[in-house]
Design a protein around this motif. Sequence first.
Motif, PDB file in Angstrom:
ATOM      1  N   ARG A 109       0.815  -1.215   0.000  1.00  0.00           N
ATOM      2  CA  ARG A 109       0.000   0.000   0.000  1.00  0.00           C
ATOM      3  C   ARG A 109       0.846   1.261   0.000  1.00  0.00           C
ATOM      4  O   ARG A 109       0.418   2.306  -0.496  1.00  0.00           O
ATOM      5  CB  ARG A 109      -0.930  -0.019   1.212  1.00  0.00           C
ATOM      6  N   ARG A 113       2.756   4.031  -7.009  1.00  0.00           N
ATOM      7  CA  ARG A 113       2.184   3.414  -8.206  1.00  0.00           C
ATOM      8  C   ARG A 113       2.427   4.308  -9.406  1.00  0.00           C
ATOM      9  O   ARG A 113       1.771   5.331  -9.577  1.00  0.00           O
ATOM     10  CB  ARG A 113       0.665   3.208  -8.027  1.00  0.00           C
ATOM     11  N   TYR A 131     -10.489  -3.938  -3.750  1.00  0.00           N
ATOM     12  CA  TYR A 131     -11.130  -3.076  -2.762  1.00  0.00           C
ATOM     13  C   TYR A 131     -12.338  -2.421  -3.426  1.00  0.00           C
ATOM     14  O   TYR A 131     -12.255  -1.963  -4.565  1.00  0.00           O
ATOM     15  CB  TYR A 131     -10.164  -1.999  -2.251  1.00  0.00           C
ATOM     16  N   VAL A 133     -15.189  -0.654  -5.297  1.00  0.00           N
ATOM     17  CA  VAL A 133     -15.212   0.514  -6.183  1.00  0.00           C
ATOM     18  C   VAL A 133     -16.561   1.206  -6.012  1.00  0.00           C
ATOM     19  O   VAL A 133     -17.604   0.634  -6.346  1.00  0.00           O
ATOM     20  CB  VAL A 133     -15.015   0.090  -7.656  1.00  0.00           C
ATOM     21  N   PHE A 140     -12.652   6.009  -5.496  1.00  0.00           N
ATOM     22  CA  PHE A 140     -11.790   5.011  -6.121  1.00  0.00           C
ATOM     23  C   PHE A 140     -11.780   3.716  -5.317  1.00  0.00           C
ATOM     24  O   PHE A 140     -11.851   3.726  -4.087  1.00  0.00           O
ATOM     25  CB  PHE A 140     -10.355   5.532  -6.215  1.00  0.00           C
ATOM     26  N   GLY A 141     -11.673   2.618  -6.046  1.00  0.00           N
ATOM     27  CA  GLY A 141     -11.398   1.328  -5.450  1.00  0.00           C
ATOM     28  C   GLY A 141     -10.123   0.806  -6.089  1.00  0.00           C
ATOM     29  O   GLY A 141      -9.396   1.560  -6.742  1.00  0.00           O
ATOM     30  N   LYS A 142      -9.855  -0.468  -5.924  1.00  0.00           N
ATOM     31  CA  LYS A 142      -8.674  -1.047  -6.549  1.00  0.00           C
ATOM     32  C   LYS A 142      -9.013  -2.395  -7.152  1.00  0.00           C
ATOM     33  O   LYS A 142      -9.823  -3.138  -6.607  1.00  0.00           O
ATOM     34  CB  LYS A 142      -7.536  -1.183  -5.532  1.00  0.00           C
ATOM     35  N   GLU A 153      -2.022  -3.800  -7.649  1.00  0.00           N
ATOM     36  CA  GLU A 153      -3.198  -2.988  -7.351  1.00  0.00           C
ATOM     37  C   GLU A 153      -3.245  -1.812  -8.317  1.00  0.00           C
ATOM     38  O   GLU A 153      -2.257  -1.126  -8.504  1.00  0.00           O
ATOM     39  CB  GLU A 153      -3.139  -2.449  -5.920  1.00  0.00           C
ATOM     40  N   GLU A 155      -5.781   1.583  -9.218  1.00  0.00           N
ATOM     41  CA  GLU A 155      -6.955   2.353  -8.830  1.00  0.00           C
ATOM     42  C   GLU A 155      -7.990   2.318  -9.950  1.00  0.00           C
ATOM     43  O   GLU A 155      -7.650   2.344 -11.129  1.00  0.00           O
ATOM     44  CB  GLU A 155      -6.571   3.798  -8.510  1.00  0.00           C
ATOM     45  N   MET A 157     -12.403   3.291 -11.006  1.00  0.00           N
ATOM     46  CA  MET A 157     -13.715   3.850 -10.686  1.00  0.00           C
ATOM     47  C   MET A 157     -14.717   3.280 -11.680  1.00  0.00           C
ATOM     48  O   MET A 157     -14.338   2.664 -12.681  1.00  0.00           O
ATOM     49  CB  MET A 157     -13.699   5.381 -10.756  1.00  0.00           C
ATOM     50  N   ARG A 179      -3.198   6.370 -14.835  1.00  0.00           N
ATOM     51  CA  ARG A 179      -3.099   5.974 -13.432  1.00  0.00           C
ATOM     52  C   ARG A 179      -4.407   5.392 -12.885  1.00  0.00           C
ATOM     53  O   ARG A 179      -4.402   4.768 -11.831  1.00  0.00           O
ATOM     54  CB  ARG A 179      -2.694   7.173 -12.561  1.00  0.00           C
ATOM     55  N   VAL A 180      -5.510   5.622 -13.576  1.00  0.00           N
ATOM     56  CA  VAL A 180      -6.815   5.171 -13.080  1.00  0.00           C
ATOM     57  C   VAL A 180      -7.571   4.466 -14.202  1.00  0.00           C
ATOM     58  O   VAL A 180      -7.581   4.926 -15.348  1.00  0.00           O
ATOM     59  CB  VAL A 180      -7.656   6.358 -12.557  1.00  0.00           C
TER      60      VAL A 180
END
Length: 200
Positions: A109, A113, A131, A133, A140-142, A153, A155, A157, A179-180
């Motif tokens: 964690r 990233r 995790y 969403v 955000f979730g993962k 992991e 990130e 959405m 990144r997402v």
Amino acid sequence: MPGLFFSNWWEHLSALQQSLWLVAVAGTLLLLILIVVSLVDPETESEATARLSRVFNPRTILTFITFFGWVGLLASYAGAAQALVLGLGALAGFIAAAMAKGVTLMLLRLAPRPALSNPGRLVASTGRVLYTVPSHRNGFGKVHLNIKGAPYEIEAMTAGMELRTGDSIRVVDVIEDGRVLVVEPLEDKGYPHEEHGLGR
């Protein structure tokens, strides 16, 4: 001469001590091999840590075995009864395995990233939620993708309903400079943007 000394030493051990020596040495060697392999091959490390949600994974099992063996040996040489030796060994093994799992999760964690390389290749790929969403892009979730070499992991959405841990997902877009991820349920029941004209 060394062989004779070892033979005499081994024969003077009790059956419990012989067993604990075998468990301790074997567990230590296998744990060291796992650590070295994970350092040499990061992908193997990713695959191993992806299974941390399971109680029984190679790292926790080998950590338990190693500490069970060494602590049991110390207790046996201190003259403790057999039941106490096994009990102390098991307790130390459980504590060490739990700590190893906790430290690994913390390091994962805290690790930075970076932006994904060639993020376009991730569109249409599948994976699972690690995790939750939140729904309708409210956070955000993962997720973890079924792609060799993908980060453990990532990130993510979603524009649809909440996706819970363990749900199967599909990537529909990559944003924030790679990144997402924008994801949807793998068994898509109608993505919100299709009905309301929302952009992905």
